[in-house]
Design a protein around this motif. Sequence first.
Motif, mmCIF file in Angstrom:
data_model
loop_
_atom_site.group_PDB
_atom_site.id
_atom_site.type_symbol
_atom_site.label_atom_id
_atom_site.label_comp_id
_atom_site.label_asym_id
_atom_site.label_seq_id
_atom_site.Cartn_x
_atom_site.Cartn_y
_atom_site.Cartn_z
ATOM 1 N N ALA A 231 166.680 -16.725 58.969
ATOM 2 C CA ALA A 231 165.744 -17.803 59.295
ATOM 3 C C ALA A 231 165.747 -18.093 60.798
ATOM 4 C CB ALA A 231 166.107 -19.060 58.508
ATOM 5 N N LEU A 232 166.919 -18.096 61.418
ATOM 6 C CA LEU A 232 167.008 -18.362 62.856
ATOM 7 C C LEU A 232 166.318 -17.273 63.675
ATOM 8 C CD1 LEU A 232 170.701 -19.637 63.197
ATOM 9 C CD2 LEU A 232 168.612 -21.003 63.355
ATOM 10 N N MET A 233 166.470 -16.028 63.254
ATOM 11 C CA MET A 233 165.836 -14.926 63.981
ATOM 12 C C MET A 233 164.318 -15.093 63.994
ATOM 13 S SD MET A 233 168.021 -12.612 65.206
ATOM 14 C CE MET A 233 167.200 -11.026 65.180
ATOM 15 N N LEU A 252 168.399 -19.426 69.602
ATOM 16 C CA LEU A 252 169.020 -18.140 69.916
ATOM 17 C C LEU A 252 170.523 -18.292 70.117
ATOM 18 C CD1 LEU A 252 166.381 -16.573 72.333
ATOM 19 C CD2 LEU A 252 167.156 -15.593 70.169
ATOM 20 N N GLY A 253 170.925 -19.402 70.713
ATOM 21 C CA GLY A 253 172.350 -19.639 70.935
ATOM 22 C C GLY A 253 173.137 -19.817 69.651
ATOM 23 N N ASN A 258 177.354 -10.776 66.106
ATOM 24 C CA ASN A 258 177.298 -9.630 65.188
ATOM 25 C C ASN A 258 175.915 -9.468 64.556
ATOM 26 O OD1 ASN A 258 177.784 -12.044 63.675
ATOM 27 N ND2 ASN A 258 178.300 -10.791 61.899
ATOM 28 N N ILE A 259 175.069 -10.485 64.694
ATOM 29 C CA ILE A 259 173.694 -10.397 64.211
ATOM 30 C C ILE A 259 172.762 -10.014 65.356
ATOM 31 C CG2 ILE A 259 171.803 -11.659 63.113
ATOM 32 C CD1 ILE A 259 174.223 -11.165 61.295
ATOM 33 N N LEU A 260 172.943 -10.649 66.493
ATOM 34 C CA LEU A 260 172.180 -10.327 67.704
ATOM 35 C C LEU A 260 173.188 -10.280 68.847
ATOM 36 C CD1 LEU A 260 169.310 -9.899 68.899
ATOM 37 C CD2 LEU A 260 169.276 -12.351 69.400
ATOM 38 N N ALA A 267 169.156 -11.291 77.204
ATOM 39 C CA ALA A 267 167.890 -10.698 77.653
ATOM 40 C C ALA A 267 166.713 -11.509 77.117
ATOM 41 C CB ALA A 267 167.802 -9.247 77.195
ATOM 42 N N ARG A 268 166.806 -11.924 75.854
ATOM 43 C CA ARG A 268 165.745 -12.757 75.267
ATOM 44 C C ARG A 268 165.646 -14.093 75.995
ATOM 45 N NH1 ARG A 268 164.192 -12.937 69.946
ATOM 46 N NH2 ARG A 268 162.971 -14.721 70.675
#
Length: 287
Positions: A231-233, A252-253, A258-260, A267-268
Amino acid sequence: MRTEAINGVVRFLSEHLTFIVLVIATAFVTSCILLVLNQKDAEDLFRLAQEQIGTNQPRAAADTLRAIEREYPHWKRMAEVYYLQGNILYFHENNLYGAMEFWQRALATDPASPHDFEIHRRLAEIHLNVIGDLPRAEAELKYLIARHPRHADIPHLRLELARCYVKTERPEVAIIELKNLIGTVTDPHTRQQAVIQLAMIYYNQKNYQRAREFLEPVTRAPHCDDCRHLALMVMSDILEIQEDYDKAIEILGQIPDNILSEEKKQARISSIKKQFVPSAPSGGGTR
């Protein structure tokens, strides 16, 4: 002349009737004994194959099962033999087409097979995720849902069916399926997975606000880490598109490395920060 011949046959039968009956009875008993012995031999070989599978000897088990197929092709448990042969090809030799052929033979031999659900589920997974035969995958999933409506895995299969609809460019049908699932399923994990999948459909349709409305309850009270991270992604992408940059960076924080990965995350964030429009200085002056 004919009468004499008939009388002769009658006399012969009457004189040798006991012997004839004895021969027929002996032949019948012998065939029964051979049948029992054959069944016993096949049973012994089948047990051996099961032991070989249990002790991680798939090649030996395959040889044993082929021996049953060769020597006892009409054995009453041939459907089980075909099923195990398919499993060996699938799990140990990565031979998907060979496995599917044996599973189909198992179902054809025993339409009431206790492995019906498992076989059709594997066929659906292979056609959906590996081969990409979406019409066949859809047919298998619909069969499972109709044939085994009370099976515990049906809600998950309905999620897969919705995914199949999306892949075949029928998002509106997928939306109906997912909304029905959300309204009936009791498992909170499945419900949130359906909500996320529904939000992703709206996202792909560029209906970002609708997607956000579905995702926000999941981000606030996720059932599990998998639901939360997915959901966060999606939410971070929506917030960036809606130019809610501060919130996007905050989301994003919250995504674990381990997911991103941290590198991709930074970079995002850097990319988002470049989109900020500096506010005009107050008072209209310049520094």
